[in-house]
Motif scaffolding. Structure first.
Motif, mmCIF file in Angstrom:
data_model
loop_
_atom_site.group_PDB
_atom_site.id
_atom_site.type_symbol
_atom_site.label_atom_id
_atom_site.label_comp_id
_atom_site.label_asym_id
_atom_site.label_seq_id
_atom_site.Cartn_x
_atom_site.Cartn_y
_atom_site.Cartn_z
ATOM 1 N N GLU A 38 0.835 -1.207 0.000
ATOM 2 C CA GLU A 38 0.000 0.000 0.000
ATOM 3 C C GLU A 38 0.867 1.254 0.000
ATOM 4 O O GLU A 38 0.561 2.235 -0.689
ATOM 5 N N LEU A 42 0.957 4.066 -2.937
ATOM 6 C CA LEU A 42 0.663 5.463 -2.626
ATOM 7 C C LEU A 42 1.771 6.374 -3.136
ATOM 8 O O LEU A 42 1.501 7.464 -3.647
ATOM 9 N N HIS A 68 -8.484 7.338 -4.670
ATOM 10 C CA HIS A 68 -8.579 6.149 -3.829
ATOM 11 C C HIS A 68 -8.597 4.893 -4.696
ATOM 12 O O HIS A 68 -7.908 3.904 -4.394
ATOM 13 N N TRP A 71 -5.190 4.299 -6.314
ATOM 14 C CA TRP A 71 -4.250 3.812 -5.316
ATOM 15 C C TRP A 71 -4.461 2.325 -4.998
ATOM 16 O O TRP A 71 -3.543 1.523 -5.071
ATOM 17 N N GLY A 146 -7.749 3.270 4.368
ATOM 18 C CA GLY A 146 -6.865 4.230 3.715
ATOM 19 C C GLY A 146 -7.269 5.677 3.884
ATOM 20 O O GLY A 146 -6.683 6.558 3.249
ATOM 21 N N ARG A 149 -4.341 8.148 5.201
ATOM 22 C CA ARG A 149 -3.323 8.453 4.199
ATOM 23 C C ARG A 149 -3.907 9.279 3.058
ATOM 24 O O ARG A 149 -3.253 10.186 2.538
ATOM 25 N N LEU A 150 -5.155 9.001 2.690
ATOM 26 C CA LEU A 150 -5.791 9.784 1.634
ATOM 27 C C LEU A 150 -6.044 11.215 2.100
ATOM 28 O O LEU A 150 -5.942 12.160 1.316
#
Length: 204
Positions: A38, A42, A68, A71, A146, A149-150
């Motif tokens: 991941e 990213l 999203h 990713w 996520g 992080r997003l």
């Protein structure tokens, strides 16, 4: 222990992962391997947005949804789709799944619609905007995984749009307890702790 409790029929973990890795297309069962994948994906998205590509002239939640999916779309079936599961973390409950879509519409109107104004905002107003935007995105938690992080990616996009640089979040990582308290304070409309965190990392 799973990172999140998923209190709905969507609760599915990868068989053999001990309920530590969400069901995925690659059948990965090791949490460290999934986290590394991941993170790498990213980084590729960051490169595409900030090095190879160009930021959008206007910003809508559809852009966020696409990021999203871009990713995590090769990893999870639900990537890019507003979640249908209710999520809690360490006893903290995010927005109910049934409210996600109206909350997204409100978020878009309140924050993303101001995208074109950011370069003209005085620094104190920009800091407040970024702080409120970040808190509200986290509280909505629009996707199954996520979101943290997003939300940082979104904050970076907004910072660059405002004429600043990408942000260094290492200070947040070093003070995670204060960060979580700053998010929780936002439930009652107290954004001051997050304003402090944004101010500390936003370039002058």
């Amino acid at each position: 222990m799973p990172k999140y409790e998923l209190n709905s029929s969507e609760e599915r973990y990868q068989p053999g992962s001990g309920n530590s890795v969400l069901a995925n297309k690659l059948e990965i069962t090791d949490m460290e391997k999934m986290e590394a994948l991941e993170s790498g994906l990213l980084l590729m998205l960051y490169e595409q947005l900030f090095i190879e590509g160009q930021l959008p002239e206007v910003l809508t939640f559809e852009h966020v949804r696409r990021w999203h999916h871009q990713w995590l779309g090769n990893v999870y079936d639900w990537a890019g789709k507003p979640r249908d599961a209710n999520l809690t973390k360490d006893g903290f409950q995010f927005a109910a799944a049934g409210r996600i879509r109206p909350l997204i519409a409100g978020f878009e109107k309140q924050f993303l619609a101001r995208y074109g104004e950011l370069r003209a905002l005085p620094r104190p107003e920009l800091v407040s905007y970024l702080a409120e935007c970040h808190v509200e995105f986290i509280l909505i938690h629009p996707f199954r995984e996520g979101n943290g992080r997003l939300s940082r990616l979104l904050c970076d996009v907004l910072s660059v749009q405002a004429g600043k640089s990408l942000l260094d979040y290492s200070l947040w990582d070093a003070h995670k307890a204060f960060y979580f308290k700053a998010i929780q304070a936002g439930i009652s409309g107290n954004y001051r702790p997050m304003v402090k965190l944004i101010s500390d990392i936003l370039p002058d």
